[in-house]
Scaffold this active site. Structure first.
Site, PDB file in Angstrom:
ATOM      1  N   ARG A  48     -27.869  -7.814  10.246  1.00  0.00           N
ATOM      2  CA  ARG A  48     -26.824  -7.080  10.965  1.00  0.00           C
ATOM      3  C   ARG A  48     -25.571  -7.917  11.131  1.00  0.00           C
ATOM      4  NH1 ARG A  48     -30.538  -3.431  15.228  1.00  0.00           N
ATOM      5  NH2 ARG A  48     -31.087  -1.985  13.566  1.00  0.00           N
ATOM      6  N   GLN A  94     -26.544   1.186  16.421  1.00  0.00           N
ATOM      7  CA  GLN A  94     -26.097  -0.075  17.025  1.00  0.00           C
ATOM      8  C   GLN A  94     -25.615   0.164  18.453  1.00  0.00           C
ATOM      9  OE1 GLN A  94     -26.610  -2.862  15.351  1.00  0.00           O
ATOM     10  NE2 GLN A  94     -27.232  -1.714  13.526  1.00  0.00           N
ATOM     11  N   TYR A 130     -25.815   0.959   6.586  1.00  0.00           N
ATOM     12  CA  TYR A 130     -27.113   0.269   6.429  1.00  0.00           C
ATOM     13  C   TYR A 130     -27.383  -0.784   7.511  1.00  0.00           C
ATOM     14  CZ  TYR A 130     -24.876  -3.120   3.021  1.00  0.00           C
ATOM     15  OH  TYR A 130     -24.116  -4.041   2.372  1.00  0.00           O
ATOM     16  N   GLU A 131     -28.607  -1.222   7.562  1.00  0.00           N
ATOM     17  CA  GLU A 131     -29.079  -2.106   8.652  1.00  0.00           C
ATOM     18  C   GLU A 131     -28.920  -1.447  10.015  1.00  0.00           C
ATOM     19  OE1 GLU A 131     -30.823  -4.422   7.775  1.00  0.00           O
ATOM     20  OE2 GLU A 131     -30.161  -4.496   5.697  1.00  0.00           O
ATOM     21  N   GLY A 132     -29.138  -0.156  10.078  1.00  0.00           N
ATOM     22  CA  GLY A 132     -28.980   0.590  11.321  1.00  0.00           C
ATOM     23  C   GLY A 132     -27.588   1.170  11.395  1.00  0.00           C
TER      24      GLY A 132
END
Lengths: 592, 592
Positions: A294, A441, A434-436
């Site tokens: 992240r 977030q 991506y990555e949440g």
């Protein structure tokens, strides 16, 4: 064709003038003297600007191709990857024990910015490997570390993260991929994973997939998820490669951008896997990768903004169009350069003040990670954990907006692929997802991180801001232009948090409806703090009689712009937060 | 694969509840009764959703191809274009004298929204033709009108606009294309034009290029520019097609989006051209096309936002992920639909409240154009002239942002081309650029339009807002939720204008540094006014005992969201404007 110039001078300013890394008590920082970091950054700058940047458009146009089950990367990628490996760049901040160079994470971040800016799609191959190696380092057995890490640190083997399935992205508790225990202690992994970046390619001898799956009979939902090491080729006890494992590429996705990276559908068909860490504790291990990832994604946002800005700036100086209304600036030419126009300036200053503020924010975050890991400092760990969703969400949203602004400076040429500005925008777009996804977030920030340890990390942040303001209130260079706006912005942030505390209890939707605005509010305060601290550093250099007066004066002027033009956004975010959940949740779903 | 549903009900609401078109004194409006407009909109809705929308992705994937000098459009485009022609849609608001249907512009706009939303790249072929025909209608000789208009109104022949050259976009005074007078009264046109939308294709028998060029010996700069009709095939006196003219396609540009439209480099090599309007007054004639085009481009922004929103909404209702924190909503499923989550709501409400507000703004603008043209109303003409850059700049910036938000709702799938959300974003991006980049719109607004006729059109706008607030102050449904926020926003706008007047005299950069923010400030006030007026209309319908209570209550709730969450942006724009030129212009160009 766009170009990339490594921002060595500005990185040096942040490392030494702002963070004063070599004076720090963090183990390993004493060695980070200006000459040393400059040498490292110059070398990385050469490689990224001369080798990786020219391949950026190649990767975009050619993309990756699946041929007879094998993924072919774009022309030139393999040779460039060899160069990156040979230069030792893949293990810069990895332990020397496994072949890395053992440098602090802050150096990995400074260098990583250049890699991402010059060629995001290319850099993801090593980025994913770094994340996978970090998870093995943190959770693997000694045997696993010895077997995989040396090859992964050198990127002879690369790594992947396998989370998403067609029906579940954020909600991983619904996953269906199964891991059936075998008598020899291994597992048989079966299922389909999607959106697997660097899932397959032709640049490494082996690919080490980290795969989330459920062991039948385990707990329901997210608590029944375990993490497995699934190599593309099984590894023999002597480290040589054995049989092909039961993992194959279903297809390569056609994406909006990052075409040079192979985003694969991966099919696991009774593939042999090895438990990494404890059974059913897979999310904990995955979070080791995810937190690092992240922060790395936040960096991608600022990095794409930087390279886009560099090219917009060059175009604005070069392109002749219209005349300065306050007086002709280029009397010998048919028109003045774009940069004379106030609205072009506004756009360029938006970009410049964001990029430099975000760079400081990234490196400060990296320093906190080093402090957390190398000094076992719980306060630093809590603070960076709180700020991770802010780094990811705010820097990628703003970074994307900046690429759009940079593209806009080019006018019609910004829309034509040949000019390269569209690629920055298309590539930057993925970082918000991506990555949440950034909404997740914001949820992580407001629904979880704010209240962690009784909210003490947020309070520590406010205390830090307050202390900085108090200590510098006598400084006339800082007072009106930096400290007053920072104080107002920080107050907006505290007021928002107070609102959440008072109204979130009654109805959590009152907090969650404002989560996205809160993430941005927090991001602006962080960049405001960075700019105030950078202004102080610049002022000190000027007071000390620096020879580079222009650089430091420019730094001050850029900071003043951020404080005057960008930071006031905090009031808007607060106003939205204060309006609560009522208007957000008013409609029945059917009535939309 | 995304789909499109024509917003007939909402268009009917704007036409009849809000604008009350059939009660208007504008010639031709009496016929616009609800049954009639509904029948037209339903038919257009069928065509656009069933024929054009399915071709949208086809156009994106196939693009246009230049084969032996001829441009091939994507599969299905030609047959669809025939259907559009046969339905009489191309001449909806064109004079009956030339084969059109003579309907007001407001109907052309309502129908045009559907066309743009369902397939922007396809619709541009007829959109450019409409613009070119309008210019011939306004500035052509009777002979020119008779020769070109019947074929252009029916789109048997299409049209183009040729302004930009490689070295000049905004600054057209620098153009090099030459028009050399011939003895027969025609001209020989030579030069290169770029970014020519619909520049060539295989869907019409002839293409009528309108080309800006300079007659040698004429005045310098923009005052020496004339407009010419340059047909692809010369037209004989009897209307039959003659020889191929000296115009050819240099190449088709590879673009970020609108791949279904051929964006051509056009080479004019002693092509035969005919002066349209007066010599050296080309910009005046071109502005006839450009003003219409700018409003049409504003519509593209809101239209792409609408189709993207429709699909994001469907996905949010369908995709199961996570649980409602206030209580499970879908107990029989593995998770709740996305739409339960407050942050997804926030995004959907941003989109919905923008689209519906912008739709009202567009149609009100179209009504003003009808009033200006059909009633020769100078006040209406002045007002729409003032608001044209706002419609273009604000609606395309916001429209683009909404497509990005819609894409975000899809998470990872939003980045995969197969799902279609990326195309909306990529297609919407061009609208911020063409027909004058949005920074140029802001310059036009603040540098020119605000002060036109001594600023009386801006004053008239404020007066209208004030009157509306005053007349409705006793209405408790409107007061706190709509009128108070509108009053505050309108005050911000007036304060900004005052700032420009007081500080722009001293230094024009004080005004120009705030031009972009002013354009957005103005746009928000316009949408705030639209929402206040729509709330009043909805309240009246509810008071009158409408059977469709849900529709009108939803309208009120959506408006409340806009006023509470979106309109407060005016204060941020004002704060930036108030900071003036100092921080914007602080740096020397060399020091960036």
């Amino acid at each position: 064709m766009p170009s990339y110039t490594a921002p060595v001078k500005d990185l040096q300013f942040v490392l030494h003038d702002l963070l004063k890394v070599s004076e720090s008590d963090i183990p390993g920082y004493a060695e980070l003297e200006a000459d040393f970091t400059s040498a490292v950054l110059e070398e990385a700058g050469k490689l990224t600007s001369e080798v990786l940047a020219p391949l950026n458009a190649v990767g975009d146009v050619e993309g990756c191709k699946l041929e007879n089950g094998v993924v072919r990367t774009p022309a030139g990628f393999k040779a460039a990857f060899d160069q990156v490996r040979e230069g030792g760049w893949t293990g810069l901040d990895m332990p020397e024990q496994y072949g890395g160079q053992g440098m602090p994470y802050v150096m990995g971040t400074a260098v990583g910015e250049m890699f991402s800016a010059s060629n995001q799609a290319f850099t993801m191959y090593q980025g994913l490997t770094h994340g996978a190696a970090s998870a093995i380092l943190a959770h693997g057995s000694d045997a696993q570390k010895d077997m995989y890490l040396p090859k992964m640190v050198s990127c002879e083997w690369t790594g992947t993260m396998n989370l998403t399935e067609p029906h579940c992205g954020t909600d991983l508790g619904m996953m269906r991929t199964k891991a059936v225990p075998q008598d020899d202690g291994s597992y048989r992994i079966s299922g389909q994973k999607i959106f697997i970046s660097a899932g397959d390619h032709d640049m490494a001898d082996n690919i080490i997939h980290l795969v989330l799956a459920k062991i039948p009979g385990g707990p329901e939902g997210i608590k029944g998820v375990s993490l497995f090491i699934v190599p593309k080729f099984l590894v023999n006890a002597d480290g040589s490669l054995g049989a092909r494992n039961g993992v194959s590429v279903g297809k390569i996705e056609e994406k909006m951008g990052i075409h040079g990276n192979s985003t694969c559908v991966m099919n696991y068909d009774e593939a042999t896997g090895y438990l990494l860490g404890e059974a059913h504790k897979g999310m904990r291990a995955m979070f080791t990768m995810m937190n690092e990832a992240r922060i790395g994604v936040g960096m991608q946002g600022m990095a794409q903004a930087d390279v886009a800005f560099q090219n917009a700036l060059a175009y604005a100086k070069d392109r002749l169009q219209g005349r300065d209304v306050t007086g002709v600036k280029n009397p010998d030419g048919p028109a003045d350069p774009l940069i004379v126009h106030p609205d072009i300036r506004r756009s360029l200053m938006d970009q410049k003040s964001f990029v430099e503020g975000a760079r400081a924010f990234m490196l400060w975050g990296a320093l906190l990670i080093d402090r957390a890991h190398r000094n076992n400092d719980a306060a630093a760990d809590g603070l960076i954990s709180l700020m991770t969703p802010v780094i990811k969400g705010f820097l990628t949203d703003e970074g994307y907006d900046m690429t759009v602004k940079a593209q806009q400076v080019y006018g019609g040429h910004g829309y034509i692929e040949e000019w390269g500005m569209s690629q920055f925008t298309r590539d930057a777009r993925i970082a918000m997802i991506y990555e949440g996804a950034n909404g997740v977030q914001a949820l992580d920030l407001v629904g979880r991180k704010l209240a962690t340890d009784g909210g003490k990390h947020a309070m520590a942040f406010f205390e830090m801001v307050k202390t900085f303001i108090k200590e510098n209130e006598g400084n006339e260079v800082l007072k009106a232009d930096f400290l007053d706006p920072l104080k107002a912005a920080s107050k907006d942030l505290q007021t928002a948090m107070m609102y959440f505390m008072q109204n979130g209890m009654k109805n959590p939707n009152n907090a969650l409806s404002g989560s996205y605005d809160f993430m941005h509010l927090f991001g602006h305060v962080c960049l405001g703090l960075m700019w105030a601290q950078m202004a102080k550093a610049a002022d000190e250099a000027l007071q000390a009689g620096t020879e580079d007066v222009t650089f430091y004066q420019t730094k001050l002027a850029t900071g003043r712009y951020y404080m005057a033009r960008r930071l006031p956004a905090t009031a808007l975010h607060l106003a939205r937060i204060h309006s609560g959940a009522e208007t957000v949740m008013a409609l029945e779903a059917a009535n939309f």
